[in-house]
Design a protein around this motif. Structure first.
Motif, PDB file in Angstrom:
ATOM      1  N   ASP A   2       0.767  -1.383  -0.405  1.00 10.83           N
ATOM      2  CA  ASP A   2      -0.167   0.081   0.554  1.00 10.83           C
ATOM      3  C   ASP A   2       0.364   1.162  -0.013  1.00 10.83           C
ATOM      4  OD1 ASP A   2       0.768   0.631   2.804  1.00 10.83           O
ATOM      5  OD2 ASP A   2      -0.979  -0.382   3.337  1.00 10.83           O
ATOM      6  N   TYR A   3       0.240   2.699  -0.067  1.00  8.24           N
ATOM      7  CA  TYR A   3       0.559   3.825  -0.103  1.00  8.24           C
ATOM      8  C   TYR A   3       2.170   4.166   0.985  1.00  8.24           C
ATOM      9  CZ  TYR A   3      -1.663   7.396   2.818  1.00  8.24           C
ATOM     10  OH  TYR A   3      -2.501   7.002   3.777  1.00  8.24           O
ATOM     11  N   LYS A   4       1.475   3.721   2.199  1.00  4.31           N
ATOM     12  CA  LYS A   4       2.030   4.103   3.414  1.00  4.31           C
ATOM     13  C   LYS A   4       3.362   3.016   3.430  1.00  4.31           C
ATOM     14  CE  LYS A   4      -1.959   5.107   6.432  1.00  4.31           C
ATOM     15  NZ  LYS A   4      -3.202   4.333   6.987  1.00  4.31           N
ATOM     16  N   ALA A   5       3.463   1.542   2.717  1.00  4.87           N
ATOM     17  CA  ALA A   5       4.541   0.643   2.870  1.00  4.87           C
ATOM     18  C   ALA A   5       5.133   1.500   1.956  1.00  4.87           C
ATOM     19  CB  ALA A   5       3.744  -0.418   2.348  1.00  4.87           C
ATOM     20  N   GLY A  23      -3.387   3.996 -11.106  1.00  5.45           N
ATOM     21  CA  GLY A  23      -4.988   4.170 -11.011  1.00  5.45           C
ATOM     22  C   GLY A  23      -5.950   5.157 -10.956  1.00  5.45           C
ATOM     23  N   GLU A  24      -6.825   5.234 -10.379  1.00  2.45           N
ATOM     24  CA  GLU A  24      -8.178   5.655  -9.858  1.00  2.45           C
ATOM     25  C   GLU A  24      -7.854   7.146  -9.146  1.00  2.45           C
ATOM     26  OE1 GLU A  24     -12.149   4.414 -10.661  1.00  2.45           O
ATOM     27  OE2 GLU A  24     -11.055   2.634 -10.393  1.00  2.45           O
ATOM     28  N   GLU A  25      -7.111   7.046  -8.354  1.00  4.11           N
ATOM     29  CA  GLU A  25      -7.540   7.291  -6.664  1.00  4.11           C
ATOM     30  C   GLU A  25      -5.925   8.936  -6.856  1.00  4.11           C
ATOM     31  OE1 GLU A  25      -7.704   9.816  -4.326  1.00  4.11           O
ATOM     32  OE2 GLU A  25      -9.610   8.528  -4.591  1.00  4.11           O
ATOM     33  N   PRO A  26      -6.014  10.160  -7.385  1.00  2.99           N
ATOM     34  CA  PRO A  26      -5.000  10.617  -7.109  1.00  2.99           C
ATOM     35  C   PRO A  26      -4.313  11.028  -6.649  1.00  2.99           C
ATOM     36  CG  PRO A  26      -7.034  12.077  -7.657  1.00  2.99           C
ATOM     37  CD  PRO A  26      -7.490  10.622  -7.621  1.00  2.99           C
ATOM     38  N   TYR A  27      -5.120  10.997  -5.378  1.00  2.00           N
ATOM     39  CA  TYR A  27      -4.248  11.149  -4.229  1.00  2.00           C
ATOM     40  C   TYR A  27      -3.462  10.339  -3.254  1.00  2.00           C
ATOM     41  CZ  TYR A  27      -3.328  11.110   1.383  1.00  2.00           C
ATOM     42  OH  TYR A  27      -2.727  11.916   2.583  1.00  2.00           O
ATOM     43  N   PHE A  28      -2.864   9.006  -3.473  1.00  2.00           N
ATOM     44  CA  PHE A  28      -1.708   8.009  -3.383  1.00  2.00           C
ATOM     45  C   PHE A  28      -1.098   8.103  -4.364  1.00  2.00           C
ATOM     46  CE2 PHE A  28      -5.707   5.794  -1.816  1.00  2.00           C
ATOM     47  CZ  PHE A  28      -6.229   6.013  -0.437  1.00  2.00           C
ATOM     48  N   ILE A  29      -1.742   8.413  -5.177  1.00  2.00           N
ATOM     49  CA  ILE A  29       0.299   9.181  -6.415  1.00  2.00           C
ATOM     50  C   ILE A  29       0.656  10.221  -5.836  1.00  2.00           C
ATOM     51  CG2 ILE A  29       0.254   9.377  -8.778  1.00  2.00           C
ATOM     52  CD1 ILE A  29      -1.881   7.801  -9.953  1.00  2.00           C
ATOM     53  N   ASP A  30      -0.472  11.273  -5.180  1.00  2.21           N
ATOM     54  CA  ASP A  30       0.427  12.377  -5.444  1.00  2.21           C
ATOM     55  C   ASP A  30       1.420  12.356  -3.787  1.00  2.21           C
ATOM     56  OD1 ASP A  30      -0.334  13.849  -7.267  1.00  2.21           O
ATOM     57  OD2 ASP A  30      -2.480  14.791  -6.612  1.00  2.21           O
ATOM     58  N   ALA A  31       0.589  11.494  -3.070  1.00  2.00           N
ATOM     59  CA  ALA A  31       1.485  11.382  -1.715  1.00  2.00           C
ATOM     60  C   ALA A  31       3.038  10.783  -1.995  1.00  2.00           C
ATOM     61  CB  ALA A  31       0.189  10.651  -0.161  1.00  2.00           C
ATOM     62  N   ILE A  32       3.516  10.016  -2.588  1.00  2.00           N
ATOM     63  CA  ILE A  32       3.878   8.920  -2.728  1.00  2.00           C
ATOM     64  C   ILE A  32       5.306  10.149  -3.563  1.00  2.00           C
ATOM     65  CG2 ILE A  32       5.062   7.368  -4.281  1.00  2.00           C
ATOM     66  CD1 ILE A  32       2.640   4.850  -3.653  1.00  2.00           C
ATOM     67  N   SER A  33       4.958  10.769  -4.629  1.00  2.00           N
ATOM     68  CA  SER A  33       5.320  11.278  -5.541  1.00  2.00           C
ATOM     69  C   SER A  33       6.292  12.654  -5.190  1.00  2.00           C
ATOM     70  CB  SER A  33       4.607  11.936  -7.021  1.00  2.00           C
ATOM     71  OG  SER A  33       3.983  12.818  -6.536  1.00  2.00           O
ATOM     72  N   LYS A  34       5.446  12.888  -4.298  1.00  2.00           N
ATOM     73  CA  LYS A  34       5.646  13.980  -2.927  1.00  2.00           C
ATOM     74  C   LYS A  34       6.916  13.667  -1.996  1.00  2.00           C
ATOM     75  CE  LYS A  34       3.852  17.880   0.107  1.00  2.00           C
ATOM     76  NZ  LYS A  34       2.887  18.226   1.020  1.00  2.00           N
ATOM     77  N   VAL A  35       6.401  12.890  -1.731  1.00  2.00           N
ATOM     78  CA  VAL A  35       7.784  12.098  -1.173  1.00  2.00           C
ATOM     79  C   VAL A  35       9.213  12.010  -1.453  1.00  2.00           C
ATOM     80  CG1 VAL A  35       8.527  10.427   0.466  1.00  2.00           C
ATOM     81  CG2 VAL A  35       6.162  11.451   1.267  1.00  2.00           C
ATOM     82  N   ILE A  36       9.217  11.471  -3.007  1.00  2.00           N
ATOM     83  CA  ILE A  36      10.251  11.465  -3.714  1.00  2.00           C
ATOM     84  C   ILE A  36      10.753  12.624  -3.821  1.00  2.00           C
ATOM     85  CG2 ILE A  36      10.522  11.006  -5.989  1.00  2.00           C
ATOM     86  CD1 ILE A  36       9.146   7.723  -5.668  1.00  2.00           C
TER      87      ILE A  36
END
Length: 332
Positions: A2-5, A23-36
């Motif tokens: 999952d995105y937290k992992a 995928g459909e939900e942009p929030y998780f994609i944004d969260a991961i790319s922001k950390v990177i």
């Protein structure tokens, strides 16, 4: 994973050559790319070693060429492709995905839809890369997701407050988290967020909202329902008939399901309807006021007024008047 992992692995400095986020939900994609984007490289390294491009504007072959380059005065470089769903030629990435540059983090943000896993490029992504499918949190999961998120940031939340947020903001995690972040600035850690906090700080009325309108109809409380409709007329941003009708449809659909459950205990109803236990108890109570025949009739009314709300056969009738007519039909 999952995105937290995925985020934990990045923060533990266990980097992968390719992060294919789709995928459909942009929030998780944004969260991961922001950390990177913010944590992999030091600020001093980003000028020369971090590149952000957009799918609509980028040449895939140039991106592959860039990804193959070595970093300058750093151990690694980061290349982020935003809006990657606009890329048309994925064949250009096939050989790179199969043998990526170890010192590059290539981050692909493919939003709003699942990538076609039948494509050769996708199949070329090996186990050393991250392929993360960002799925929507379904409507029935939303209140429990909000509750869990609030707990993770050090707060509590009542069932009603979580339901208010879910009903008012809909299935938009970005908006929900933005509002909860505002509350976290205003409220002390450990506070249990309730409907009063929501009303005072987010602007969602605890008494005049879609959630309360549905309950008023469920209780056959016509006076209360009409007061809420009057509030909606005076505050158009509070609710819209296009949002209200699907909520009412879900409500009567659940009541019909309860009638056909052999075991009508709150726990069993909650499990079958995929709702919190407190909602299940209310729905059981409302189901006793609406026999199956009336529920079927009400679903027919909702379909009719859904068309009217979209301008078919309504003439010049206002939304408020349509809602008043609908409430009368649903409750008589």
């Amino acid at each position: 994973m999952d995105y937290k992992a995925v985020i934990k692995e990045i923060r533990d400095k266990k980097y992968r050559p390719v992060y294919f986020l789709h995928g459909e939900e942009p929030y998780f994609i944004d969260a991961i790319s922001k950390v990177i984007a913010e944590e992999v490289l030091d600020e001093s390294e980003r000028d020369f070693n971090q590149t952000v491009v957009y799918g609509k504007d980028c040449d895939p072959y140039q991106i592959v060429s860039l990804a193959k380059q070595f970093p300058m005065m750093s151990d690694r470089q980061v290349v982020i492709i935003r809006e990657a769903q606009d890329i048309r030629n994925w064949d250009a990435f096939e050989s790179y995905f199969a043998s990526p540059q170890p010192s590059t983090l290539l981050v692909i943000c493919h939003k709003y839809k699942k990538f076609d896993s039948r494509k050769k490029a996708f199949k070329a992504l090996g186990k050393e890369n991250v392929t993360f499918l960002s799925e929507k949190v379904r409507d029935y999961q939303l209140t429990s997701w909000i509750t869990k998120y609030v707990q993770e940031i050090g707060y509590g939340i009542t069932d009603k407050a979580a339901s208010l947020l879910a009903e008012f903001l809909g299935n938009n995690l970005g908006k929900i988290i933005n509002e909860l972040d505002k509350l976290s600035i205003l409220l002390e850690k450990g506070t249990k967020i309730n409907d009063v906090h929501i009303e005072e700080n987010i602007g969602i009325s605890k008494d005049y909202n879609v959630f309360e309108l549905v309950n008023a109809i469920g209780e056959l409380n016509i006076l209360k329902a009409n007061k809420i409709i009057q509030y909606f007329e005076q505050n158009p941003k509070a609710a819209n008939i296009v949002v209200i009708i699907p909520n009412l449809f879900t409500f009567f659909q659940r009541l019909m399901m309860i009638h056909f459950l052999a075991n009508k205990s709150p726990d069993n109803v909650a499990m079958n309807l995929k709702v919190p236990n407190f909602v299940a108890k209310e729905q059981i109570r409302y189901s006793k006021l609406f026999p199956p025949k009336k529920i079927a009739q009400n679903i027919s009314f909702l379909r009719e007024y859904d068309l009217k709300s979209k301008g078919l056969g309504a003439g010049n009738t206002s939304q408020g008047e349509l809602l008043k007519e609908l409430v009368y039909l649903l409750t008589h």
